[in-house]
Design a protein around this motif. Sequence first.
Motif, mmCIF file in Angstrom:
data_model
loop_
_atom_site.group_PDB
_atom_site.id
_atom_site.type_symbol
_atom_site.label_atom_id
_atom_site.label_comp_id
_atom_site.label_asym_id
_atom_site.label_seq_id
_atom_site.Cartn_x
_atom_site.Cartn_y
_atom_site.Cartn_z
ATOM 1 N N LYS A 127 3.717 1.786 -5.839
ATOM 2 C CA LYS A 127 3.667 1.138 -4.495
ATOM 3 C C LYS A 127 4.252 2.292 -3.427
ATOM 4 O O LYS A 127 5.356 2.628 -3.686
ATOM 5 N N PRO A 128 3.393 2.846 -2.662
ATOM 6 C CA PRO A 128 3.756 3.743 -1.571
ATOM 7 C C PRO A 128 4.630 2.945 -0.556
ATOM 8 O O PRO A 128 4.593 1.803 -0.305
ATOM 9 N N VAL A 129 5.614 3.849 0.199
ATOM 10 C CA VAL A 129 6.216 3.232 1.151
ATOM 11 C C VAL A 129 5.569 3.388 2.470
ATOM 12 O O VAL A 129 5.138 4.691 2.911
ATOM 13 N N THR A 130 5.238 2.356 2.910
ATOM 14 C CA THR A 130 3.972 2.406 4.127
ATOM 15 C C THR A 130 4.409 3.063 5.364
ATOM 16 O O THR A 130 3.739 4.008 6.001
ATOM 17 N N ALA A 131 5.893 3.083 5.731
ATOM 18 C CA ALA A 131 6.133 3.721 6.861
ATOM 19 C C ALA A 131 5.985 5.218 6.582
ATOM 20 O O ALA A 131 5.525 6.176 7.445
ATOM 21 N N GLU A 132 6.479 5.903 5.454
ATOM 22 C CA GLU A 132 6.484 7.385 5.240
ATOM 23 C C GLU A 132 4.936 7.662 4.966
ATOM 24 O O GLU A 132 4.495 8.873 5.360
ATOM 25 N N LEU A 133 4.122 6.796 4.406
ATOM 26 C CA LEU A 133 2.940 7.101 4.321
ATOM 27 C C LEU A 133 2.133 7.146 5.710
ATOM 28 O O LEU A 133 1.316 8.076 5.785
ATOM 29 N N GLY A 134 2.188 6.338 6.614
ATOM 30 C CA GLY A 134 1.769 6.425 7.974
ATOM 31 C C GLY A 134 1.949 7.765 8.533
ATOM 32 O O GLY A 134 1.074 8.244 9.416
ATOM 33 N N GLU A 135 3.165 8.363 8.524
ATOM 34 C CA GLU A 135 3.455 9.543 9.073
ATOM 35 C C GLU A 135 2.677 10.563 8.408
ATOM 36 O O GLU A 135 2.131 11.725 9.153
ATOM 37 N N SER A 136 2.498 10.793 7.007
ATOM 38 C CA SER A 136 1.938 11.861 6.460
ATOM 39 C C SER A 136 0.385 11.629 6.660
ATOM 40 O O SER A 136 -0.287 12.829 6.627
ATOM 41 N N LEU A 137 -0.273 10.517 6.997
ATOM 42 C CA LEU A 137 -1.596 10.576 7.119
ATOM 43 C C LEU A 137 -1.983 11.044 8.651
ATOM 44 O O LEU A 137 -3.009 11.275 8.913
ATOM 45 N N ARG A 138 -0.911 10.773 9.391
ATOM 46 C CA ARG A 138 -1.394 11.148 11.029
ATOM 47 C C ARG A 138 -1.630 12.544 11.005
ATOM 48 O O ARG A 138 -2.284 13.320 12.010
ATOM 49 N N ALA A 139 -1.048 13.587 10.028
ATOM 50 C CA ALA A 139 -1.441 14.892 10.155
ATOM 51 C C ALA A 139 -2.770 15.413 9.582
ATOM 52 O O ALA A 139 -3.073 16.406 9.920
ATOM 53 N N GLN A 164 -3.567 1.057 1.047
ATOM 54 C CA GLN A 164 -3.453 -0.344 1.404
ATOM 55 C C GLN A 164 -3.733 -1.033 0.098
ATOM 56 O O GLN A 164 -3.007 -2.195 -0.345
ATOM 57 N N GLY A 165 -5.012 -0.432 -0.588
ATOM 58 C CA GLY A 165 -5.405 -1.213 -1.945
ATOM 59 C C GLY A 165 -4.400 -1.136 -3.050
ATOM 60 O O GLY A 165 -4.104 -1.876 -3.833
ATOM 61 N N VAL A 166 -3.687 0.189 -3.156
ATOM 62 C CA VAL A 166 -2.446 0.552 -3.973
ATOM 63 C C VAL A 166 -1.381 -0.487 -3.703
ATOM 64 O O VAL A 166 -0.816 -0.969 -4.762
ATOM 65 N N ALA A 167 -1.051 -0.438 -2.512
ATOM 66 C CA ALA A 167 0.152 -1.407 -2.075
ATOM 67 C C ALA A 167 0.019 -2.753 -2.555
ATOM 68 O O ALA A 167 0.899 -3.597 -2.786
ATOM 69 N N GLN A 168 -1.214 -3.292 -2.403
ATOM 70 C CA GLN A 168 -1.650 -4.665 -2.557
ATOM 71 C C GLN A 168 -1.677 -5.143 -4.254
ATOM 72 O O GLN A 168 -1.786 -6.047 -4.654
ATOM 73 N N THR A 169 -1.954 -4.056 -4.928
ATOM 74 C CA THR A 169 -1.997 -4.464 -6.463
ATOM 75 C C THR A 169 -0.436 -4.491 -7.178
ATOM 76 O O THR A 169 0.377 -4.166 -6.616
#
Length: 181
Positions: free
Chosen positions: A138-150, A165-170
């Motif tokens: 499961k990814p850490v959503t805060a870190e993921l959001g920052e990396s996707l903004r780039a 989000q799909g991976v985080a919900q499994t």
Amino acid sequence: MTERRPHKSRNGSDERPRGGRARAVAEMLPDVGRAAFRRFGFVQSAVVSRWAEIVGHRYARVSAPESIRFPQGKRADGVLTLAVASAHAPMMQHVAPDIVERVNRFFGYPAVARVVMRQGTIVPAAAAAPRQPPPSLKPVTAELGESLRAIADPELRAVLEALAQGVAQTSGAPAIGKGRG
């Protein structure tokens, strides 16, 4: 050209010099396994380790290869000995020609001419070595959001966010469909 002379060991005997590179144990294990399997009649250890792939899961659950014996001086027309769960022996007798065909297809030449069956207890591969589920990814959503903004492409960013989000919900390992057997 200089000639290498044997080293004298502590006890005074001649030893030839060591050479070669250091090898990992995992690199040497196939050679060790191959020697042990040959001793018990197997030309390739892969016949044992890949038995379910060769004959299918249905037959692998009720049978296990024990040995392949070849005529003197030949590597073809051998006799494959199988251990078979007693209640399944009649069925396995009927599918013996299919097993010969599948084993020969695995080898790539007519290695086996016939099958001999011995009734015995079969330990299923899944019971022999239980697998541990993989750790959670499961990814850490805060870190993921920052990396996707780039990511400049909005369509790619949306797809990656949906995937995250799909991976985080499994929970647990992904379910894999049943194969043929």
